[in-house]
Design a protein around this motif. Structure first.
Motif: not given
Length: 481
Positions: A202, A205, A238, A240-241, A243
């Protein structure tokens, strides 16, 4: 009107999954689009061909003088090569046909990842390229190639080729170096990263976050971007969990870029980082795509020109200059008493133009007989050849009066260059009148000047014609269509 333009613009952007189609859809004024890449690549291929086949008007015509033209266009290339004496219109039409078919892939196959090298469909995209290249070679190697069909397939092939450089990690690994095995039957290519291997991390955001270093795929694997709305979905992780994950295409119309790790993307479609997470590599990707487009046509080992020959290369791109001098001659038995006069007249026409400014690019001799499959076509650039062929004509067969004259004219019109003169010698009405509409269309499209010489129709009507007009056997009258 402005609202309509906006709707069309959004529609174009929405169906684009690689380099943008044309300058009207570009995000950044300096973006390279499919139109730019295709046109420049073709122009450079033809410029190289022209350098290798200099004409008197081209001064200078040395290596690099044409391929190095700044801001090259078809008009600039033709002006330099032909000294302003030839129109680039048909060449530009061929380019436009190929560009149209290239861009049409985005419309017809938007949701199919393999058509854009998305979704790690490396093997599948390469197989499509191999099939398309083999198809266009097969079309061009036919006795009577369908050049419209060939240009359609070439456009599709070039779309895939160009997508490879925008949507995979090849440019990140190798810069603007070409991946030469791509699309060549029998040439193995690198494997795509297995499903278990994460290829990106990632990179933030938001869409405008710098993603220059988000690739983590091992260097022995190719990978490509996943895009939402296509038939190959990005494996869900996900964000959020996690990378790391598979790479997204990225940009404002790819929801996978924000809903599944790795967040971000790797497309190089534009110089605008808000549209292309790897905008910094847009120029390198475009340079590679342009150069590979050029080599598709003129690579000394695998290029289309090498495989199918210079003549078909020229006809595919409609770059021949000059005109054809075409003779269509009835060789059935009833022409026996006229054939000597026909041979003398055709020889005279050749001599009138030989060595003059009006000398044709090539000479074409078409003979037709009964049945129609006895039609023959011979082409040459040597006036001595055409004189020898004309002198060797022998009449035979054709016991009834109507003959396959339109079959002969069709064969001639198919191979003749635009604006050519076509001389038809026959003593009979056509046995194949159903072809008249198609042949008229072909003659009109290529702006051919067709002249019927000698005779008339069948015996009684022919004798009547001579009686009324005072003609005798061996003299010619002309009827233009």
């Amino acid at each position: 009107m402005e609202l309509l333009k906006l709707v069309v613009f959004i529609s174009i952007i929405g169906t684009s999954v690689g380099f943008l189609p044309n300058p009207f859809s570009a995000i950044n004024i300096n973006d390279y689009t499919h139109t730019d890449i295709t046109e420049i690549g073709i122009l450079k291929a033809v410029a190289k061909f022209f350098e290798q086949h200099p004409v008197q008007q081209c001064k200078p015509c040395t290596p690099g003088s044409l391929t190095g033209l700044p801001d090259i266009t078809a008009r600039k290339l033709y002006d330099t090569y032909y000294g302003g004496q030839e129109s680039e219109k048909r060449f530009q039409e061929a380019i436009d046909d190929i560009v149209k078919q290239n861009n049409k892939v985005d419309q017809d196959h938007f949701s199919e990842a393999a058509w854009h090298f998305n979704g790690e469909q490396i093997k599948e995209g390469n197989a499509k390229m191999q099939n398309l290249r083999d198809t266009v070679i097969q079309i061009l190697n036919n006795t009577a190639p369908n050049y419209d069909a060939a240009r359609e397939v070439v456009g599709q092939y070039l779309h895939l080729l160009q997508m490879f450089y925008s949507n995979t990690n090849w440019v990140e690994m190798s810069g603007s170096v070409l991946y030469r095995p791509l699309g060549i039957t029998g040439q193995p290519i690198m494997a795509a990263a297995p499903p278990s291997v994460d290829t990106c991390r990632s990179c933030g955001p938001t869409l405008n976050t710098n993603c220059a270093s988000n690739l983590i795929v091992p260097h022995n694997f190719l990978t490509s971007s996943y895009k939402s709305g296509q038939d190959i979905s990005k494996p869900m992780k996900d964000p959020s969990t996690h990378n790391t994950g598979k790479c997204s295409h990225g940009g404002p119309r790819d929801t996978s870029a924000v809903t599944s790790a790795a967040v971000g993307g790797i497309n190089k479609d534009s110089m605008d980082p808000g549209y292309s997470p790897h905008a910094h590599l847009h120029e390198k990707a475009a340079e590679a795509a342009i150069e590979h487009t050029r080599l598709f046509f003129e690579d000394p080992m695998t290029g289309l020109r090498t495989v199918v020959g210079d003549d078909k290369f020229q006809d595919l791109l409609q770059i021949r200059a000059g005109k054809s001098l075409v003779f269509v001659i009835d060789t059935t038995g009833s022409m026996g008493k006229d054939i000597a006069a026909v041979q003398n007249k055709t020889a005279e026409i050749v001599r009138e133009t030989q060595g003059t400014a009006n000398a044709p690019y090539n000479y074409i001799l078409v003979t037709f007989n009964d049945p129609g499959n006895l039609t023959t076509v011979q082409k040459t650039k040597n006036p001595d050849d055409i004189q020898n062929w004309l002198g060797a004509i022998v009449v035979h067969g054709g016991d009834d009066c109507p003959e396959f004259s339109l079959t002969g004219i069709q064969a001639a019109s198919t191979v003749a260059m635009p604006n050519s003169d076509v001389f038809v010698f026959t003593d009979a009405t056509p046995k194949d009148p159903q072809k008249i509409n198609y042949i008229t269309s072909l003659i009109t499209e290529k702006k051919l000047r067709v002249q019927f010489l000698v005779t008339g129709t069948c015996t009684k009507r022919r004798n009547a014609y001579y009686a009324i007009n005072g003609n005798t056997r061996g003299h010619f009258y002309r009827l233009k269509i």
